[in-house]
Write a protein that holds these residues in place. Structure first.
Motif, PDB file in Angstrom:
ATOM      1  N   ARG A   1     -11.007   7.995  -6.702  1.00 30.65           N
ATOM      2  CA  ARG A   1      -9.242   7.700  -5.849  1.00 30.65           C
ATOM      3  C   ARG A   1      -8.810   9.839  -6.052  1.00 30.65           C
ATOM      4  O   ARG A   1      -7.554   9.305  -5.667  1.00 30.65           O
TER       5      ARG A   1
ATOM      6  N   GLU B   1      -6.674   2.579   1.093  1.00 25.23           N
ATOM      7  CA  GLU B   1      -6.167   3.975   0.616  1.00 25.23           C
ATOM      8  C   GLU B   1      -4.298   4.201   0.854  1.00 25.23           C
ATOM      9  O   GLU B   1      -4.215   4.953   0.124  1.00 25.23           O
ATOM     10  N   GLU B   2      -3.825   3.703   2.250  1.00 22.55           N
ATOM     11  CA  GLU B   2      -2.466   3.463   2.338  1.00 22.55           C
ATOM     12  C   GLU B   2      -1.386   2.659   1.396  1.00 22.55           C
ATOM     13  O   GLU B   2      -0.391   3.207   1.278  1.00 22.55           O
TER      14      GLU B   2
ATOM     15  N   ASP C   1      -0.948   5.380  -0.831  1.00 19.08           N
ATOM     16  CA  ASP C   1      -0.163   7.119  -0.426  1.00 19.08           C
ATOM     17  C   ASP C   1       1.077   6.412  -0.216  1.00 19.08           C
ATOM     18  O   ASP C   1       1.631   7.001  -0.335  1.00 19.08           O
TER      19      ASP C   1
ATOM     20  N   ARG D   1       2.597   7.265  -4.029  1.00 23.78           N
ATOM     21  CA  ARG D   1       2.808   8.352  -4.057  1.00 23.78           C
ATOM     22  C   ARG D   1       3.844   8.880  -3.303  1.00 23.78           C
ATOM     23  O   ARG D   1       4.597   9.262  -3.816  1.00 23.78           O
ATOM     24  N   VAL D   2       4.669   7.578  -1.988  1.00 19.69           N
ATOM     25  CA  VAL D   2       5.272   8.193  -1.224  1.00 19.69           C
ATOM     26  C   VAL D   2       6.553   8.402  -2.066  1.00 19.69           C
ATOM     27  O   VAL D   2       7.655   9.277  -2.254  1.00 19.69           O
TER      28      VAL D   2
END
Length: 293
Positions: A114, A182-183, A186, A189-190
């Protein structure tokens, strides 16, 4: 008129009698084959258990059923060999090695799956090469290294390498991590999560079946390992594990098959119990691990 949906059950009901009869015979044949394979697989374990309950004279005869039963053989094993000491050494080796494999392999697999960084594909190729490399190839240099460190005869040469990663575990975990959407990462991370926090709070929770599978693989491998314990602790009986102890017990009591089989049953029991307890996690870890590149 209302249309009736065509289902598999409806097709089976409308099938001609010869077709239904053929399907029934095929199902019976398949089930019979599976039952026969299961019986063939369980027969050695039944034979070992029955022999462990015999007297010495019965074990050397052609009798298959104990008469009378002698369960005291399992107690005699502890009097004739330091089985508890061997079990303790085995648990130390297996548990510490398993913890090391999980702790060291999970971050590496996550980085290969990843995180985008230069040389990632080359590193993964090195992991694949290590996966295909037989452990006997590296035995001589590793033995020389441990000998210079004066650790031959202890359990450390067996435990420490597992804390440096395992190629098979890294590969298996990487393939599982690639199946995680992957969502999810993400979104973390946001929210301001770093890669380590994503690994420990998101990925490890979703990858519990795969982590349980590699832990079970590692424990079973180290529990049954014979070559490396023989190489490093073979001359120090105080640090023998169950595999070495059982081999020595077999050579000392080669005529007393009842005691040998009783010791074998005691050695197999922890692995069998562990497999049945962790069977669900083991199967999930294997079936959910994809082959996505």
């Amino acid at each position: 008129m209302t249309a009736v949906p065509i289902t598999a059950e409806l097709v089976r009901r409308r099938a001609p009698a010869p077709v239904r009869r053929r399907r029934f015979l095929i199902a019976v044949a398949n089930n019979s084959l599976l039952i026969a394979v299961a019986i063939a697989f369980l027969a050695p374990f039944v034979f070992i258990t029955l022999t462990a309950l015999m007297t010495t004279d019965q074990a050397l005869s052609s009798h298959l059923w104990p008469h009378p039963f002698r369960p005291y053989n399992f107690v005699d094993v502890f009097h004739k060999a330091p089985l508890l000491r061997w079990t303790f050494n085995t648990m130390v080796y297996s548990c510490l090695a398993t913890i090391g494999v999980v702790v060291s392999s999970v971050p590496v697999a996550y980085a290969l799956a990843r995180i985008r960084w230069r040389g990632r594909d080359i590193a993964f190729m090195i992991v694949l090469v290590a996966l295909m490399l037989p452990p006997q190839v590296t035995v001589v240099p590793l033995y020389v290294m441990w000998a210079k460190l004066h650790l031959v005869g202890t359990l450390w040469p067996l435990i420490v390498p597992n804390w440096l990663g395992d190629a098979f575990s890294i590969f298996l975990l990487r393939q599982f991590f690639l199946t995680i959407p992957e969502e999810y990462l993400d979104a973390a991370r946001v929210d301001g999560c770093g890669e380590l926090r994503i690994l420990f709070t998101v990925v490890t929770r979703l990858a519990k079946p795969a982590i349980a599978a590699i832990a079970l693989f590692s424990f079973l491998y180290t529990f049954n390992d014979f070559f490396l314990p023989l190489l490093y602790v073979g001359e120090n009986a105080h640090n023998w594990v169950l595999s070495l102890g059982l081999a020595q017990f077999r050579s000392q009591h080669q005529v007393q098959w009842n005691l040998t089989m009783a010791a074998t049953v005691l050695v197999m029991a922890p692995v069998i119990v562990l497999f049945f307890v962790a069977q669900r996690a083991f199967v999930e870890g294997i079936t959910l691990t994809g082959v996505k590149g």
